[in-house]
Design a protein around this motif. Structure first.
Motif, PDB file in Angstrom:
ATOM      1  N   VAL A 129       8.151   7.408   8.066  1.00 40.48           N
ATOM      2  CA  VAL A 129       7.680   6.376   7.160  1.00 40.48           C
ATOM      3  C   VAL A 129       6.353   5.851   7.690  1.00 40.48           C
ATOM      4  O   VAL A 129       6.122   5.851   8.907  1.00 40.48           O
ATOM      5  CB  VAL A 129       8.713   5.228   7.018  1.00 40.48           C
ATOM      6  CG1 VAL A 129       8.893   4.494   8.333  1.00 40.48           C
ATOM      7  CG2 VAL A 129       8.330   4.248   5.904  1.00 40.48           C
TER       8      VAL A 129
ATOM      9  N   ALA B 248       2.136  10.906   2.203  1.00 40.03           N
ATOM     10  CA  ALA B 248       2.830  10.328   1.053  1.00 40.03           C
ATOM     11  C   ALA B 248       3.385  11.383   0.104  1.00 40.03           C
ATOM     12  O   ALA B 248       4.172  11.046  -0.796  1.00 40.03           O
ATOM     13  CB  ALA B 248       1.893   9.398   0.293  1.00 40.03           C
TER      14      ALA B 248
ATOM     15  N   THR C  92       5.494  13.603   0.893  1.00 40.95           N
ATOM     16  CA  THR C  92       6.893  13.885   1.251  1.00 40.95           C
ATOM     17  C   THR C  92       7.641  12.693   1.836  1.00 40.95           C
ATOM     18  O   THR C  92       8.862  12.731   1.955  1.00 40.95           O
ATOM     19  CB  THR C  92       6.950  15.025   2.285  1.00 40.95           C
ATOM     20  OG1 THR C  92       6.162  14.664   3.431  1.00 40.95           O
ATOM     21  CG2 THR C  92       6.400  16.314   1.685  1.00 40.95           C
ATOM     22  N   ARG C  93       6.931  11.629   2.203  1.00 34.79           N
ATOM     23  CA  ARG C  93       7.575  10.511   2.894  1.00 34.79           C
ATOM     24  C   ARG C  93       7.054   9.177   2.368  1.00 34.79           C
ATOM     25  O   ARG C  93       5.931   9.093   1.871  1.00 34.79           O
ATOM     26  CB  ARG C  93       7.315  10.607   4.401  1.00 34.79           C
ATOM     27  CG  ARG C  93       8.107  11.708   5.104  1.00 34.79           C
ATOM     28  CD  ARG C  93       7.410  12.173   6.361  1.00 34.79           C
ATOM     29  NE  ARG C  93       6.155  12.850   6.058  1.00 34.79           N
ATOM     30  CZ  ARG C  93       5.316  13.328   6.978  1.00 34.79           C
ATOM     31  NH1 ARG C  93       5.595  13.163   8.259  1.00 34.79           N
ATOM     32  NH2 ARG C  93       4.214  13.953   6.614  1.00 34.79           N
ATOM     33  N   PRO C  94       7.862   8.120   2.503  1.00 32.19           N
ATOM     34  CA  PRO C  94       7.452   6.822   1.964  1.00 32.19           C
ATOM     35  C   PRO C  94       6.303   6.187   2.738  1.00 32.19           C
ATOM     36  O   PRO C  94       6.222   6.282   3.964  1.00 32.19           O
ATOM     37  CB  PRO C  94       8.724   5.970   2.076  1.00 32.19           C
ATOM     38  CG  PRO C  94       9.581   6.655   3.068  1.00 32.19           C
ATOM     39  CD  PRO C  94       9.243   8.107   3.015  1.00 32.19           C
TER      40      PRO C  94
ATOM     41  N   HIS D 221       4.316   2.328   2.669  1.00 30.16           N
ATOM     42  CA  HIS D 221       4.357   0.978   2.116  1.00 30.16           C
ATOM     43  C   HIS D 221       3.184   0.166   2.641  1.00 30.16           C
ATOM     44  O   HIS D 221       2.823   0.257   3.818  1.00 30.16           O
ATOM     45  CB  HIS D 221       5.664   0.270   2.490  1.00 30.16           C
ATOM     46  CG  HIS D 221       5.783  -1.111   1.912  1.00 30.16           C
ATOM     47  ND1 HIS D 221       6.072  -1.346   0.583  1.00 30.16           N
ATOM     48  CD2 HIS D 221       5.615  -2.343   2.476  1.00 30.16           C
ATOM     49  CE1 HIS D 221       6.097  -2.644   0.359  1.00 30.16           C
ATOM     50  NE2 HIS D 221       5.813  -3.275   1.490  1.00 30.16           N
TER      51      HIS D 221
ATOM     52  N   ARG E 179       4.882   0.612  -7.484  1.00 29.81           N
ATOM     53  CA  ARG E 179       5.454   1.834  -6.917  1.00 29.81           C
ATOM     54  C   ARG E 179       4.984   3.040  -7.718  1.00 29.81           C
ATOM     55  O   ARG E 179       4.836   2.979  -8.941  1.00 29.81           O
ATOM     56  CB  ARG E 179       6.978   1.765  -6.887  1.00 29.81           C
ATOM     57  CG  ARG E 179       7.657   1.642  -8.241  1.00 29.81           C
ATOM     58  CD  ARG E 179       9.154   1.455  -8.080  1.00 29.81           C
ATOM     59  NE  ARG E 179       9.842   1.314  -9.360  1.00 29.81           N
ATOM     60  CZ  ARG E 179      10.408   2.321 -10.032  1.00 29.81           C
ATOM     61  NH1 ARG E 179      10.365   3.557  -9.530  1.00 29.81           N
ATOM     62  NH2 ARG E 179      11.013   2.108 -11.182  1.00 29.81           N
TER      63      ARG E 179
ATOM     64  N   GLY F 113       5.579   7.353  -7.012  1.00 28.79           N
ATOM     65  CA  GLY F 113       5.980   8.410  -6.085  1.00 28.79           C
ATOM     66  C   GLY F 113       6.622   7.818  -4.845  1.00 28.79           C
ATOM     67  O   GLY F 113       7.530   6.984  -4.928  1.00 28.79           O
ATOM     68  N   HIS F 114       6.113   8.202  -3.685  1.00 27.69           N
ATOM     69  CA  HIS F 114       6.632   7.681  -2.422  1.00 27.69           C
ATOM     70  C   HIS F 114       5.897   6.423  -1.954  1.00 27.69           C
ATOM     71  O   HIS F 114       6.201   5.902  -0.886  1.00 27.69           O
ATOM     72  CB  HIS F 114       6.521   8.756  -1.326  1.00 27.69           C
ATOM     73  CG  HIS F 114       7.444   9.923  -1.519  1.00 27.69           C
ATOM     74  ND1 HIS F 114       7.006  11.148  -1.969  1.00 27.69           N
ATOM     75  CD2 HIS F 114       8.778  10.047  -1.324  1.00 27.69           C
ATOM     76  CE1 HIS F 114       8.028  11.986  -2.037  1.00 27.69           C
ATOM     77  NE2 HIS F 114       9.118  11.341  -1.661  1.00 27.69           N
TER      78      HIS F 114
ATOM     79  N   THR G 298       4.715   2.464  -2.170  1.00 27.62           N
ATOM     80  CA  THR G 298       5.061   1.130  -2.656  1.00 27.62           C
ATOM     81  C   THR G 298       4.135   0.122  -1.990  1.00 27.62           C
ATOM     82  O   THR G 298       3.587   0.374  -0.916  1.00 27.62           O
ATOM     83  CB  THR G 298       6.520   0.747  -2.340  1.00 27.62           C
ATOM     84  OG1 THR G 298       6.732   0.851  -0.918  1.00 27.62           O
ATOM     85  CG2 THR G 298       7.504   1.640  -3.066  1.00 27.62           C
TER      86      THR G 298
END
Length: 436
Positions: A290, A319, A321-323, A325, A420, A422-423, A425
């Motif tokens: 993340v 981003a 494949t992974r979140p 923020h 938000r 996709g991945h 936020t």
């Protein structure tokens, strides 16, 4: 048991931070271990506290935190000789509607913990009226105990004598009086003090403040007024979940607004934090699961961020494949573009469609309660997140799916819903705690 005090004032800008740092450093020079805390949502002052005491400082907040969380956080002061909690704004200043355990006022913390208050009073432009203000603060709330006052920015010996006499007649102790002293003025910018890590001479400045305060304030009398506090055992600690097991955390002069208790809670839950610097054109660590971009001052570095291709391409690849923020400034960098104070638009990461402008300045300030409509790293849909918003940027476009329904402290719905896609936020509020 530690001697415990709250440093507060009738209003902002009176000298709470300077006095807190000076007292902490002066007592450190005497060989005492000092633990500081910050009442309220301020992510800058704790770094100054740490510079003065060589111990990490954390925020305690009665609007966002329950009593067990506050008790857990302050328990770290149990091995100290002196505990100082620096207040925010005026002593009783909070929001109109009660939060988890209070309104966010410094007085909530003083009453909850039973710590006496030392008031910093600036009598500029007045004399005996300063005593009336101090007496009013002393008597306003029965559960808050006043230990005494320190006068700041007195104009002359005659001025000091007039104020001292009035305070003595009101039965209020005066620990000392500080004449104006430009050498210990802390530099400021639009979101508050210039960060401690940006000031190469911060150690010397705190030393000078300690010398000056020790010369004009009776340190022994201040200590004698302190409460004797014994931390209580707490069954429940922080209600904060880490956003992932291995967290790539943006960390430099543009991304530095993160509450220390959040990072500690992540580590306590077993997460690993891997810092990287977007300003140094670094990408998030590829082994992280993340990426978190905190707030800061991206508007002061927008051109550099836009030009750092390795950072932006690495963030985009992450981003996929992974979140990822972003909070406040981090949210702005995840957006499509940021217009700086000169009206120049800079291309950002483009993971969200957010367009923001610092050229059209308008202050956004206050507590926020967000009910998540979709998941964000570490939190499920429906979670109630408490935080704080403070920025001057204006939203020009926020086209993506809203992340949450966000209310201010009065319960009114606000436009800064977060986004938000996709991945990715993002939110404009800085997370402090999740409701249990």
């Amino acid at each position: 048991m530690p001697a415990s005090l709250v440093i507060s004032a009738p209003a902002s800008g009176v000298g709470k931070t300077t006095l807190t740092l000076a007292l902490a450093r002066a007592w450190r020079k005497r060989g005492l271990n000092v633990q500081c805390f910050k009442s309220g949502p301020d992510y800058i002052d704790p770094a100054f506290h740490a510079a003065a005491t060589e111990r990490a400082s954390v925020n305690v907040d009665s609007w966002a935190m329950d009593r067990s969380t506050i008790a857990h956080l302050v328990s770290r002061g149990g091995d100290a000789d002196v505990v100082l909690a620096e207040g925010s704004m005026g002593l009783f200043d909070g929001v109109a509607a009660r939060g988890v355990s209070g309104t966010g006022a410094t007085a909530d913390i003083a009453e909850m913990l039973g710590w006496p208050v030392v008031l910093v009073i600036d009598p500029s432009g007045q004399a005996q009226t300063a005593a009336a203000i101090a007496a009013g603060l002393r008597d306003y709330r029965a559960g808050v105990r006043l230990g005494g006052v320190v006068l700041n920015r007195v104009a002359s010996p005659r001025h000091e004598d007039l104020v001292r006499r009035a305070l003595n007649e009101a039965g209020i102790k005066v620990f000392g009086a500080l004449p104006r002293h430009a050498e210990i003025s802390l530099p400021k910018r639009h979101l508050g003090l210039v960060q401690a890590e940006e000031q190469a001479e911060i150690g010397k400045l705190i030393d000078e403040a300690a010398r000056f305060v020790a010369e004009h304030v009776d340190l022994d009398a201040v200590l004698h007024s302190a409460g004797q506090w014994s931390p209580q055992a707490v069954a429940n600690g922080l209600n904060v979940r880490p956003p992932g097991q291995r967290i790539a955390l943006a960390r430099d002069a543009a991304f530095s607004f993160v509450y220390p208790h959040m990072l500690e809670a992540w580590r306590a839950a077993g997460a690993e934090i891997v810092p990287f610097s977007p300003l140094a054109d670094e990408a998030p660590d590829a082994s992280a699961n993340v990426c978190w971009l905190p707030g800061g001052y991206p508007e002061l570095h927008a051109g550099k961020i836009a030009g750092n291709a390795r950072f932006r391409s690495g963030l985009r690849a992450f981003a996929e494949t992974r979140p990822v923020h972003g909070e406040c400034g981090g949210y702005m960098v995840l957006g499509a573009g940021l217009t700086d104070a000169d009206g120049i638009r800079h291309e950002m990461a483009g993971l969200l469609g957010l367009e923001t402008s610092f050229a059209k300045r308008r202050m956004h300030l206050g507590y926020r309660l967000a009910e998540l409509a979709a998941p964000m790293p570490g939190h499920k849909p429906g979670a109630r997140l408490r935080g704080h918003e403070f920025h001057y940027s204006t939203i020009l476009a926020q086209p993506d799916t809203p992340l949450a329904v966000v209310h201010d402290a009065t319960g009114a719905v606000i436009a800064e819903t977060g986004s938000r896609r996709g991945h990715a936020t993002g939110t404009f509020f800085h997370l402090i705690a999740e409701d249990r």
